[in-house]
Design an enzyme around this catalytic site. Structure first.
Site, PDB file in Angstrom:
ATOM      1  N   GLU A 136      -8.124   4.983   4.843  1.00 10.53           N
ATOM      2  CA  GLU A 136      -7.892   4.255   3.599  1.00 10.53           C
ATOM      3  C   GLU A 136      -7.867   5.233   2.426  1.00 10.53           C
ATOM      4  O   GLU A 136      -8.768   6.055   2.282  1.00 10.53           O
ATOM      5  CB  GLU A 136      -9.014   3.229   3.371  1.00 10.53           C
ATOM      6  CG  GLU A 136      -9.145   2.185   4.470  1.00 10.53           C
ATOM      7  CD  GLU A 136      -8.189   1.026   4.282  1.00 10.53           C
ATOM      8  OE1 GLU A 136      -7.417   1.049   3.305  1.00 10.53           O
ATOM      9  OE2 GLU A 136      -8.227   0.089   5.099  1.00 10.53           O
ATOM     10  N   HIS A 196      -3.538   3.655   5.384  1.00  9.65           N
ATOM     11  CA  HIS A 196      -3.570   2.439   4.558  1.00  9.65           C
ATOM     12  C   HIS A 196      -3.959   2.788   3.128  1.00  9.65           C
ATOM     13  O   HIS A 196      -4.376   3.913   2.832  1.00  9.65           O
ATOM     14  CB  HIS A 196      -4.575   1.427   5.125  1.00  9.65           C
ATOM     15  CG  HIS A 196      -4.100   0.695   6.330  1.00  9.65           C
ATOM     16  ND1 HIS A 196      -3.686  -0.606   6.300  1.00  9.65           N
ATOM     17  CD2 HIS A 196      -3.953   1.107   7.611  1.00  9.65           C
ATOM     18  CE1 HIS A 196      -3.316  -0.984   7.517  1.00  9.65           C
ATOM     19  NE2 HIS A 196      -3.466   0.044   8.333  1.00  9.65           N
ATOM     20  N   GLU A 213       0.859  -1.200   0.000  1.00  8.16           N
ATOM     21  CA  GLU A 213       0.000   0.000   0.000  1.00  8.16           C
ATOM     22  C   GLU A 213       0.889   1.240   0.000  1.00  8.16           C
ATOM     23  O   GLU A 213       0.958   2.001   0.968  1.00  8.16           O
ATOM     24  CB  GLU A 213      -0.940  -0.046   1.194  1.00  8.16           C
ATOM     25  CG  GLU A 213      -1.893  -1.238   1.136  1.00  8.16           C
ATOM     26  CD  GLU A 213      -2.655  -1.477   2.437  1.00  8.16           C
ATOM     27  OE1 GLU A 213      -2.532  -0.651   3.361  1.00  8.16           O
ATOM     28  OE2 GLU A 213      -3.361  -2.492   2.526  1.00  8.16           O
TER      29      GLU A 213
END
Length: 985
Positions: free
Chosen positions: A970, A885, A791
């Site tokens: 995210e 993330h 990531e």
């Protein structure tokens, strides 16, 4: 009324006709009403009574079966009711005895189709010869009785979903019969009027090939070639897509399952883990299980026919069995987990809590004289006791400030006159000029003469921007001092410094090469990159080409051109063969096989000490020609879906373009799709699940330059050496009179790499008591990133965070004056260095180790948690914890948080009945971001606590440490479909 008039056939016929007409007009709703009124049971009883007549009343039988066929789909228990009432054989016997009476057997077959949806009924009917009976009704092309043919095929397809019936059909050679029938209808139905019949035959083949024997019979009957040829002939007619899609599904299912062409599915690299003593916290040894055999022999049910459906719903709609419903587990409980004496080791990472700042400050920064901390005894006294209540009161409003904080608007930003800092700029560092007059000894050899004798002015190579011409004009000879606004300049990329950082980076393969993009740096492309619109039928075409491999094997080259497992593998020096390499930091490519002249299968390496987690890729390609479309197939991906099906493209960096002053990572590729392939995963690699397959990312690239050297990556690479370089540049560029910046080594990783810990806040206004108290008592904000190496966008977001906090932006200055930021920018350095996708060198997902991290196996997590436990022990809980993330299956940016009530709302437990009182403050930060950040999507946020996530940083920090605002943020790996970042073609 019907039951009361069973002896009056005419009355019954009239009532049945009325009911059929009512249901035909009212549709499913009236059929459902009839079911709820017990209509199914009554009709079955009438059928049983009427069957006792000899001969049975044909008209009555037709009407009863017609009505049962209409209401049957609305009654989920009709199969069981029919079996209990003995109605199964009544309908079956009527068909057997009246094969020529099409008017009677048509509704009987419709009812048998409904009965067969019950697996027990299907087996029972199969034992009584219904499969053989169906093959007496279906047959070659004929324009007569096509309605009967269609119903018979639908009934047969339902019956063959039973494995017992499927085996019976295979044993009697019916697979060959079905293929013959299909070819006959395909050839004669030139006007495509009977597509439903052709699809019915395919549905029967699809059902029978659910078992291994059926798949073998299909292959033996040359079914692959038959369906391939017929589907190719249907491609030109769009209305025949259902036939092509079903044929494709059958062929993919029957494609012989193969193991990956590797000696082992374990990583090509190995790291010897420390042995954990039996008396230690973890008594087991972390040894990988041996490779197991393929699971292709299992008659696993096939997966969904539509495999390109977006998996976002899986993230948005939680499975109830994964949601934590235990109130005691949900309620946060502050637990230190470790003795206070042991936690004192972390005091060294918080020098800001005892710093006196007694160094003489510049006169222009001194305030009017007040009582200052000059006495060393007072300093010692403050170190030995907590801050006084009066000092704590200084920040009471700041602690609550997040709930009402608003960011200043851009107009104010433009008006702000930040304080300049002075740095020394040396021309020899390569910041403004990249000279390639001779190959660099640290850069990987490419076998190309492209870089010999080249010296090109690039301007400053920066990962987030390039200086304007006006700024370049201020550059001068070596040693000149340049005035730079921190708010205007991001840390520049320093090639020489990067090489120095690489020298201290420890990798398991002991890399000696450096990738050009990491060495050169890059700038954003000068244009907006839209999300790619996927062309219709791309996936079907790619699958068809894969099937063609099996049918026309003589066209396949099948030559290994790159292999980490066999370093002696030498690629012939041929003009038509591409050259590959990934032996550099963060690189991941294990094996490459040339399939056709311009097509290559690529296999990714497993995470070290693991046998799975394949998604991240980063590799080099050279030796290409222009004007040719090269197809790349990465064949061992594991996720069931990807944004590659919804507009995402791989990234490419051209060294030739970099030498032409365009050092950019750009999104490239056509005919991109992500689909399940015929390579089987072992049950061990699939987490115990059997019958799983790998997935393929396929894309086609046409190169712009002959004999270029190009790099491909899953996402913008961000190496560990890049992080070290950026942190050093930040430290050298910041103004120490304004910004408190400190870089510590939290711990060493398993491979001996340091894990950086960064502290950022504002310097106190002066060394007076009140200012020092305000400085020490600022609330903490704790940030972390890159626990999952694949990531990489998490590192780019963290880089932006660091640069913003170090800038002269007024909002950043306000944040520094209000908070102390403790930042771990890379929680998994070893995984990043060695090209892992998800794990550390222990072969484990570090974001599942927060509950009980082991200091020997998970040092970064153990000590990161220790920092938080120390803050909890000294009553300085962070106001916010956020772990950065990347997300591969959603667009935009969003957050996951923790809420007891919202978790309960997703279950059958009544949150109100639980007498829960919860501060809604956990929603404040996401709400602020949704109002200020165009890329942030509040609708994608979730605050549900799942059992499978209970050992993640977000949940553990919330539950054990007691941080209410504990988040996972995210960021999409693809792009945005909202706000100003949404780019349309």
């Amino acid at each position: 009324f019907l039951l009361q008039n069973t002896k009056d056939p005419q009355t019954i016929l009239n009532i049945l006709n009325i009911l059929i007409e009512v249901i035909s007009v009212g549709g499913g709703r009236r059929a459902s009403i009839l079911v709820t009124k017990g209509g199914t049971q009554i009709l079955l009883q009438l059928l049983l009574t009427a069957s006792k007549d000899s001969p049975p009343n044909e008209e009555l039988m037709v009407l009863l079966h017609t009505l049962l066929a209409k209401i049957g789909p609305k009654d989920k228990k009709i199969g069981m009711k029919a079996r209990i009432n003995g109605a199964l054989n009544i309908s079956l016997n009527l068909v057997k005895q009246n094969l020529q009476n099409h008017r009677l057997i048509l509704p009987c077959l419709q009812v048998l189709r409904v009965y067969s949806t019950n697996s027990v009924n299907a087996v029972s009917l199969g034992k009584n010869g219904v499969v053989e009976l169906m093959f007496k009704i279906i047959g070659p092309f004929s324009k007569k009785n096509t309605s009967l043919m269609k119903v018979a095929l639908d009934t047969l397809a339902a019956l063959l979903k039973s494995k017992t019936n499927a085996r019976r059909a295979v044993d009697r050679g019916y697979v060959q019969v079905l293929l013959t029938i299909y070819v006959d209808w395909h050839r004669h139905d030139s006007r495509h009027r009977y597509m439903l019949i052709r699809k019915g035959v395919l549905q029967c083949i699809k059902s029978v090939t659910n078992i291994k024997l059926g798949r073998k019979a299909f292959i033996d009957a040359n079914g692959m070639k038959i369906l391939y040829n017929t589907s190719q002939e249907c491609l030109a007619v769009r209305t025949l897509d259902p036939l092509v899609n079903t044929s494709s599904l059958i062929m993919r299912k029957c494609f012989p399952k193969n193991r990956l062409p590797l000696p082992t599915i374990k990583s090509a690299f190995h790291f010897q883990l420390p042995v954990i003593p039996a008396s230690g916290p973890v008594a087991q040894l972390y040894n990988l299980p041996p490779d197991d055999e393929s699971d292709d022999n299992d008659d696993a049910e096939t997966e969904s026919e539509i495999e390109t459906e977006n998996d976002d719903d899986k993230d948005r709609h939680f499975k109830n069995d994964d949601i934590e419903t235990d109130i005691n587990k949900l309620k946060p409980r502050q637990e230190l987990g470790r003795p206070l004496e042991e936690l004192k080791m972390y005091e060294q990472f918080f020098p800001e809590l005892s710093e006196n700042f007694q160094v003489k400050r510049p006169a222009f920064l001194e305030l009017p004289k007040k009582e200052s901390i000059k006495d060393s005894s007072l300093h010692q006294q403050n170190d030995q006791r907590n801050l006084s209540p009066s000092c704590q009161c200084l920040s009471q409003e700041i602690v609550k400030g997040l709930d009402r904080m608003s960011l200043q608007n851009s107009a104010k930003n433009d008006q702000y006159d930040g304080t300049a800092c002075i740095i020394t700029k040396e021309s020899k560092t390569g910041l403004t000029t990249l000279a390639c007059s001779k190959p660099c000894e640290h850069v990987s050899p490419c076998g190309s003469s492209l870089f010999e004798g080249s010296s090109v002015h690039l301007g400053k190579l920066c990962c987030t921007g390039v200086d304007s011409e006006e700024e370049d004009s201020r550059s001068s000879s070596s040693g000149e001092q340049v005035m730079l606004e921190v708010s205007d300049v991001s840390p520049v990329h320093d090639c020489d410094l990067y090489i120095e950082m690489v020298k201290t980076t420890k990798s398991i393969p002991e890399y000696s090469e450096v990738a050009y993009p990491d060495y050169f740096g890059h700038i954003p492309p000068p244009f907006k990159e839209p999300i790619l619109e996927r062309l219709y039928g791309v996936q079907r075409t790619k699958i068809s080409q894969d099937i063609e491999r099996l049918i026309h094997q003589n066209d396949i080259i099948d030559r290994v051109v790159y292999d980490l497992d066999d370093l002696s593998c030498l690629v012939p020096d041929e003009a038509d063969v591409l050259k590959f390499n990934s032996k550099f930091e963060s690189g991941n490519l294990r094996k490459v096989i040339q399939i056709r002249k311009n097509e290559y299968d690529l296999i990714l390496n497993s995470d070290i000490n693991s046998n799975h987690y394949h998604q991240w890729f980063y590799f080099e390609v050279s030796g290409m020609k222009t004007g040719i479309g090269y197809r790349f197939n990465i064949i061992n991906c594991e996720k069931s879906n990807s944004q590659f099906n919804y507009g995402m493209q791989p990234l490419m960096y051209s060294v030739q373009e970099a030498l032409n002053s365009r050092p950019c990572w750009t999104r490239v590729g056509t005919d991109i799709c992500y689909y399940k392939n015929h390579f089987s995963r072992s049950s061990i690699a699939a987490g115990g699940q059997k019958g799983k397959s790998y997935y393929t990312i396929t894309f086609t690239v046409t190169f712009q330059h002959k004999d270029d050297v190009c790099y491909f990556a899953y996402h913008y690479p961000y190496t560990y050496s890049t992080l070290k370089m950026h942190l050093q540049k930040l430290e050298s560029m910041h103004n120490p009179q304004q910004i408190y910046f400190r870089q510590d080594v939290l711990c060493e990783t398993l491979a001996g790499n340091s894990c950086p810990l960064v502290t950022i806040t504002a310097m106190p206004e002066s060394n007076y008591y009140e200012h020092i108290c305000q400085f020490r008592n600022r609330p903490y904000v704790f940030l972390s990133a890159r626990v999952h190496p694949g990531e990489t966008n998490a590192s780019w977001v963290m880089k932006g965070t660091l640069e913003y906090l170090m800038s002269n932006n007024p909002s950043a200055q306000c944040l520094r004056e209000s908070y102390i930021f403790k930042i771990i920018p890379m929680l998994n350095p070893d995984g990043v260095i060695n090209g892992n996708h998800r794990c550390s060198l222990s072969g484990e997902d570090l974001n599942r180790q927060w509950q009980n991290p082991n200091p020997d196996l998970h040092p970064t997590i153990y000590h990161a948690k220790g920092l938080l436990q120390y803050l909890a022990a000294i009553k300085r809980l962070p106001l916010v914890y956020c772990d950065y993330h990347g997300h591969s299956r959603k667009k935009n940016v969003f957050m996951y948080g923790c809420s007891i009530k919202e978790t309960m709302w997703h279950t059958n437990v009544n949150a109100a009945a639980c007498d829960l009182m919860e501060d809604p403050g956990y929603r404040v930060l996401p709400k602020i971001l949704s109002q200020t950040a165009p890329a942030f999507c509040m609708g994608s946020c979730s605050f549900v606590v799942e059992k499978s996530k209970e050992s993640t940083a977000r949940v553990v920090v919330w539950r054990e440490i007691g941080v209410q605002r504990s988040y996972t943020m995210e960021s999409t790996l693809c792009g945005c479909d909202q706000g100003k970042y949404k780019v349309r073609k």
